[in-house]
Design a protein around this motif. Structure first.
Motif, mmCIF file in Angstrom:
data_model
loop_
_atom_site.group_PDB
_atom_site.id
_atom_site.type_symbol
_atom_site.label_atom_id
_atom_site.label_comp_id
_atom_site.label_asym_id
_atom_site.label_seq_id
_atom_site.Cartn_x
_atom_site.Cartn_y
_atom_site.Cartn_z
ATOM 1 N N VAL A 83 -105.554 20.750 107.484
ATOM 2 C CA VAL A 83 -106.125 21.954 106.853
ATOM 3 C C VAL A 83 -106.349 22.882 107.820
ATOM 4 O O VAL A 83 -107.410 22.870 108.524
ATOM 5 N N PRO A 84 -105.831 24.331 107.983
ATOM 6 C CA PRO A 84 -106.415 25.274 108.736
ATOM 7 C C PRO A 84 -107.895 25.722 108.009
ATOM 8 O O PRO A 84 -107.963 25.691 106.792
ATOM 9 N N VAL A 85 -108.998 25.786 108.867
ATOM 10 C CA VAL A 85 -110.122 26.099 108.256
ATOM 11 C C VAL A 85 -110.219 27.396 107.619
ATOM 12 O O VAL A 85 -110.728 27.596 106.462
ATOM 13 N N ALA A 86 -109.486 28.282 108.015
ATOM 14 C CA ALA A 86 -109.187 29.584 107.406
ATOM 15 C C ALA A 86 -108.921 29.463 105.941
ATOM 16 O O ALA A 86 -108.780 30.605 105.105
ATOM 17 N N ALA A 87 -108.130 28.352 105.639
ATOM 18 C CA ALA A 87 -107.477 28.268 104.158
ATOM 19 C C ALA A 87 -108.398 27.584 103.370
ATOM 20 O O ALA A 87 -108.352 27.479 102.103
ATOM 21 N N THR A 170 -89.920 32.166 109.245
ATOM 22 C CA THR A 170 -91.112 32.172 110.180
ATOM 23 C C THR A 170 -92.198 32.235 109.315
ATOM 24 O O THR A 170 -92.424 33.036 108.355
ATOM 25 N N VAL A 171 -93.377 31.237 109.587
ATOM 26 C CA VAL A 171 -94.512 31.459 108.799
ATOM 27 C C VAL A 171 -95.910 31.734 109.476
ATOM 28 O O VAL A 171 -96.046 31.202 110.647
ATOM 29 N N PRO A 172 -96.406 33.003 108.945
ATOM 30 C CA PRO A 172 -97.680 33.232 109.862
ATOM 31 C C PRO A 172 -98.805 31.995 109.613
ATOM 32 O O PRO A 172 -98.847 31.762 108.382
ATOM 33 N N LEU A 173 -99.332 31.798 110.552
ATOM 34 C CA LEU A 173 -100.552 30.578 110.399
ATOM 35 C C LEU A 173 -101.412 31.292 109.498
ATOM 36 O O LEU A 173 -102.001 30.244 108.781
ATOM 37 N N ALA A 174 -101.810 32.491 109.353
ATOM 38 C CA ALA A 174 -102.583 32.842 108.317
ATOM 39 C C ALA A 174 -102.375 32.576 106.810
ATOM 40 O O ALA A 174 -102.747 32.452 106.098
ATOM 41 N N ALA A 175 -100.795 32.413 106.505
ATOM 42 C CA ALA A 175 -100.318 31.861 105.126
ATOM 43 C C ALA A 175 -100.521 30.400 105.118
ATOM 44 O O ALA A 175 -100.364 29.944 103.958
ATOM 45 N N LEU A 176 -100.592 29.591 106.091
ATOM 46 C CA LEU A 176 -100.620 28.212 106.055
ATOM 47 C C LEU A 176 -101.837 27.529 105.254
ATOM 48 O O LEU A 176 -103.132 28.002 105.538
ATOM 49 N N ALA A 177 -101.777 26.675 104.432
ATOM 50 C CA ALA A 177 -102.776 26.175 103.505
ATOM 51 C C ALA A 177 -102.996 24.619 103.859
ATOM 52 O O ALA A 177 -104.070 24.208 103.981
ATOM 53 N N LEU A 178 -101.928 24.112 104.107
ATOM 54 C CA LEU A 178 -101.917 22.388 104.163
ATOM 55 C C LEU A 178 -100.826 22.057 104.800
ATOM 56 O O LEU A 178 -99.749 22.550 104.506
ATOM 57 N N LEU A 179 -100.753 21.073 105.714
ATOM 58 C CA LEU A 179 -99.532 20.592 106.518
ATOM 59 C C LEU A 179 -99.785 19.072 106.548
ATOM 60 O O LEU A 179 -100.560 18.440 106.817
ATOM 61 N N ARG A 180 -98.544 18.606 105.980
ATOM 62 C CA ARG A 180 -98.302 17.058 105.841
ATOM 63 C C ARG A 180 -97.240 16.625 106.644
ATOM 64 O O ARG A 180 -96.056 17.129 106.482
ATOM 65 N N ASN A 181 -97.249 15.696 107.750
ATOM 66 C CA ASN A 181 -96.296 15.349 108.606
ATOM 67 C C ASN A 181 -95.451 14.049 107.783
ATOM 68 O O ASN A 181 -96.191 13.104 107.487
#
Length: 187
Positions: A83-87, A170-181
């Protein structure tokens, strides 16, 4: 007798004034110290414990806080997610403790989200990327820039080959909320 009462009263006033000045100074110093405490260092103090947060575009997210990077959190919640802290919109019941910046490994404190994404791209890992607008994109990180990631979009069970890639986004990192591998754990 009157003089004793007068001096006692003056002494009491002096003690009360000194106490009030000391309390005001302590309060001011406390505010000054708190102004230097970063959220990441409060989160680092919770490492290994349970984190309950609200994440933009995802909603409530709970799990064991495994790691804290330069701008991301690794949570174990029936599978590990980043989870990006910014999200993070808010953290529930975050303890007041914080880890001193000098107590954090210089390497761990500098590992940004882009380094995590580059590792996933190198390993050709399939990820599910939840975005802040509530959409989800499944694919493989292809290229990672300063503030963006290109994903090769394909079905979850397919390898990212030319024949299976439906499109690239292309996904701006500012748009990323959660990433599951989806290819396995992060380690």
């Amino acid at each position: 007798m009157r003089w004793d009462e007068l001096f006692a009263d003056l002494e009491g006033q002096a003690v009360a004034l000194a106490t009030a000045e000391r309390e005001a100074e302590v309060a001011e110093r406390t505010r000054g110290e708190l102004a230097r405490v970063a959220l990441l260092n409060r989160l680092r103090a919770l490492a290994g414990g349970r984190l309950s947060a609200q994440v933009f575009g995802v909603g409530p997210v709970e799990g064991r806080l495994e790691r804290v990077g330069a701008d991301w959190l690794l949570l174990d919640r029936a599978g590990e997610v980043v989870v990006p802290v910014a999200a993070v919109a808010l953290v529930r019941e975050l303890p007041a403790e914080a880890v001193s910046p000098s107590g954090v490994s210089a390497v761990a404190a500098r590992i940004p989200l882009t380094a995590v994404l580059r590792t996933l791209a190198r390993d050709r890992s399939v990820v599910s990327a939840a975005l802040r607008d509530g959409t989800t994109v499944i694919g493989t990180p292809d290229r990672v820039g300063k503030d963006w990631v290109d994903l090769a979009v394909h079905e979850p069970g397919e390898a990212p080959r030319r024949s299976t890639v439906r499109r690239r986004v292309t996904v701006p990192l500012a748009a990323l909320a959660l990433l599951r591998n989806l290819s396995g754990d992060w380690d």
